[in-house]
Design an enzyme around this catalytic site. Structure first.
Site, PDB file in Angstrom:
ATOM      1  N   ASP A   1       0.787  -1.249   0.000  1.00  0.00           N
ATOM      2  CA  ASP A   1       0.000   0.000   0.000  1.00  0.00           C
ATOM      3  C   ASP A   1       0.819   1.300   0.000  1.00  0.00           C
ATOM      4  O   ASP A   1       0.500   2.236   0.758  1.00  0.00           O
ATOM      5  CB  ASP A   1      -0.972   0.008   1.198  1.00  0.00           C
ATOM      6  CG  ASP A   1      -2.040  -1.076   1.104  1.00  0.00           C
ATOM      7  OD1 ASP A   1      -2.003  -1.880   0.158  1.00  0.00           O
ATOM      8  OD2 ASP A   1      -2.916  -1.125   1.986  1.00  0.00           O
TER       9      ASP A   1
ATOM     10  N   ASP B   1      -4.595  -0.907  -1.973  1.00  0.00           N
ATOM     11  CA  ASP B   1      -5.912  -0.726  -1.367  1.00  0.00           C
ATOM     12  C   ASP B   1      -6.803  -0.109  -2.457  1.00  0.00           C
ATOM     13  O   ASP B   1      -6.402   0.861  -3.110  1.00  0.00           O
ATOM     14  CB  ASP B   1      -5.753   0.234  -0.175  1.00  0.00           C
ATOM     15  CG  ASP B   1      -6.735   0.001   0.950  1.00  0.00           C
ATOM     16  OD1 ASP B   1      -7.038  -1.163   1.264  1.00  0.00           O
ATOM     17  OD2 ASP B   1      -7.207   1.010   1.533  1.00  0.00           O
TER      18      ASP B   1
ATOM     19  N   HIS C   1     -10.707   0.707  -3.131  1.00  0.00           N
ATOM     20  CA  HIS C   1     -12.103   0.739  -2.693  1.00  0.00           C
ATOM     21  C   HIS C   1     -13.023   1.368  -3.742  1.00  0.00           C
ATOM     22  O   HIS C   1     -12.662   2.365  -4.370  1.00  0.00           O
ATOM     23  CB  HIS C   1     -12.234   1.576  -1.417  1.00  0.00           C
ATOM     24  CG  HIS C   1     -11.449   1.054  -0.257  1.00  0.00           C
ATOM     25  ND1 HIS C   1     -11.608  -0.219   0.242  1.00  0.00           N
ATOM     26  CD2 HIS C   1     -10.493   1.629   0.519  1.00  0.00           C
ATOM     27  CE1 HIS C   1     -10.791  -0.400   1.273  1.00  0.00           C
ATOM     28  NE2 HIS C   1     -10.096   0.697   1.461  1.00  0.00           N
TER      29      HIS C   1
ATOM     30  N   HIS D   1     -17.492   3.105  -0.067  1.00  0.00           N
ATOM     31  CA  HIS D   1     -17.158   1.841   0.595  1.00  0.00           C
ATOM     32  C   HIS D   1     -17.645   1.866   2.048  1.00  0.00           C
ATOM     33  O   HIS D   1     -17.610   2.914   2.704  1.00  0.00           O
ATOM     34  CB  HIS D   1     -15.637   1.613   0.546  1.00  0.00           C
ATOM     35  CG  HIS D   1     -15.241   0.260   0.995  1.00  0.00           C
ATOM     36  ND1 HIS D   1     -14.751   0.006   2.256  1.00  0.00           N
ATOM     37  CD2 HIS D   1     -15.298  -0.938   0.361  1.00  0.00           C
ATOM     38  CE1 HIS D   1     -14.515  -1.298   2.364  1.00  0.00           C
ATOM     39  NE2 HIS D   1     -14.825  -1.893   1.239  1.00  0.00           N
TER      40      HIS D   1
ATOM     41  N   HIS E   1     -10.651   7.016   1.170  1.00  0.00           N
ATOM     42  CA  HIS E   1      -9.258   6.878   0.713  1.00  0.00           C
ATOM     43  C   HIS E   1      -9.184   5.797  -0.356  1.00  0.00           C
ATOM     44  O   HIS E   1     -10.030   4.896  -0.408  1.00  0.00           O
ATOM     45  CB  HIS E   1      -8.335   6.513   1.889  1.00  0.00           C
ATOM     46  CG  HIS E   1      -8.647   5.172   2.474  1.00  0.00           C
ATOM     47  ND1 HIS E   1      -9.670   4.968   3.372  1.00  0.00           N
ATOM     48  CD2 HIS E   1      -8.088   3.951   2.260  1.00  0.00           C
ATOM     49  CE1 HIS E   1      -9.723   3.692   3.692  1.00  0.00           C
ATOM     50  NE2 HIS E   1      -8.785   3.032   3.025  1.00  0.00           N
TER      51      HIS E   1
ATOM     52  N   LYS F   1      -7.152  -5.041  -3.038  1.00  0.00           N
ATOM     53  CA  LYS F   1      -7.976  -5.500  -1.917  1.00  0.00           C
ATOM     54  C   LYS F   1      -8.900  -4.386  -1.474  1.00  0.00           C
ATOM     55  O   LYS F   1      -8.616  -3.213  -1.701  1.00  0.00           O
ATOM     56  CB  LYS F   1      -7.075  -5.960  -0.769  1.00  0.00           C
ATOM     57  CG  LYS F   1      -6.167  -4.868  -0.274  1.00  0.00           C
ATOM     58  CD  LYS F   1      -5.188  -5.364   0.755  1.00  0.00           C
ATOM     59  CE  LYS F   1      -4.259  -4.270   1.184  1.00  0.00           C
ATOM     60  NZ  LYS F   1      -4.900  -3.093   1.758  1.00  0.00           N
TER      61      LYS F   1
ATOM     62  N   CYS G   1      -2.602  -3.002   7.571  1.00  0.00           N
ATOM     63  CA  CYS G   1      -2.400  -3.941   6.463  1.00  0.00           C
ATOM     64  C   CYS G   1      -1.137  -4.782   6.597  1.00  0.00           C
ATOM     65  O   CYS G   1      -1.140  -5.957   6.226  1.00  0.00           O
ATOM     66  CB  CYS G   1      -2.462  -3.187   5.143  1.00  0.00           C
ATOM     67  SG  CYS G   1      -4.140  -2.551   4.871  1.00  0.00           S
TER      68      CYS G   1
END
Ligand code: VGL
Ligand code: ZN
Length: 214
Positions: free
Chosen positions: A17, A55, A57, A61, A90, A115, A160
């Protein structure tokens, strides 16, 4: 002086990330997050196999405070899968905040695992989402490719990075966290708790200087 931990061909480096939103100026900036980038760029020269996590989203989310009426960032909510921290918006798919930082230089990365793309489930770990059952596919990938040891760097140590390391152990791999190539968010006592959880689970805490090139 190289360290005594010899990197081999069955080792995998995971860079977690390193995205604009987790870096200074970003929506969920990790304190000193940018300090890890030079270290990660050096470490990637030592590893023959590297993956990145991202990451990723959808808008609205469920882990965003803005999607939960009356809630603020860093509040928690009860979900079907347990308690979930709420975050500022984010790493929305396709936005600048979701892009890797421009100074991260890893052209040889072999896989990008995304993810957090299921709207109703957050995912800290690169292996399994926060419901602790929905797989990302990374475990199968690592097994098929025959990697035995996973070395983890990146952001954030207490989210994470921690859950990726714990799940790596849970799936039968050896896991190492390179402490000086990670930084934490540290809400409440989350950073100390993360190191305690990881050490108890058998994650090895190392420094960049412990590594020796193959
Ligand atoms: C992360 C909070 C929310 C992380 C991702 O990369 O550690 N933390 N989404
Ligand atoms: Zn996220």
């Amino acid at each position: 002086m190289p360290g005594s931990l010899q990197v081999t061909d069955t080792d995998l480096l995971a860079v977690v990330d390193i995205q604009n939103d987790f870096l200074p100026g970003g929506a969920l900036a990790v304190p000193e997050g940018d300090d890890v980038i030079p270290a990660i760029n050096r470490i990637t020269c030592i590893f023959p196999h590297i993956i990145l996590t991202q990451d990723w989203h959808p808008e609205n989310h469920s882990s965003f405070a803005s999607s939960n009426a009356g809630k603020k960032p860093y509040d928690t909510v009860a979900t079907e899968y347990g308690e979930q921290v709420l975050w500022p918006d984010h790493c929305v798919q396709g936005t600048h905040g979701a892009k890797f930082h421009k100074d991260l230089h890893i052209p040889g990365a072999q896989l990008i695992i995304r993810k957090g793309f299921h709207k109703e489930i957050d995912s800290y770990s690169a292996f399994v989402e926060n419901d602790r059952k929905t797989p990302t596919g990374l475990g199968g990938y690592i097994r098929e490719r025959g990697f035995k040891r996973i070395f983890i760097t990146g952001l954030a140590t207490d989210f994470c990075v921690q859950y990726t390391a714990l799940n790596a152990i849970g799936q039968g791999f050896k896991a190492f966290v390179i402490e000086d190539a990670c930084r934490g968010i540290d809400i409440g006592n989350s950073l100390d708790d993360a190191w305690r959880n990881m050490e108890r689970a058998g994650v090895t805490r190392i420094a960049e200087s412990d590594l020796a090139a193959p």
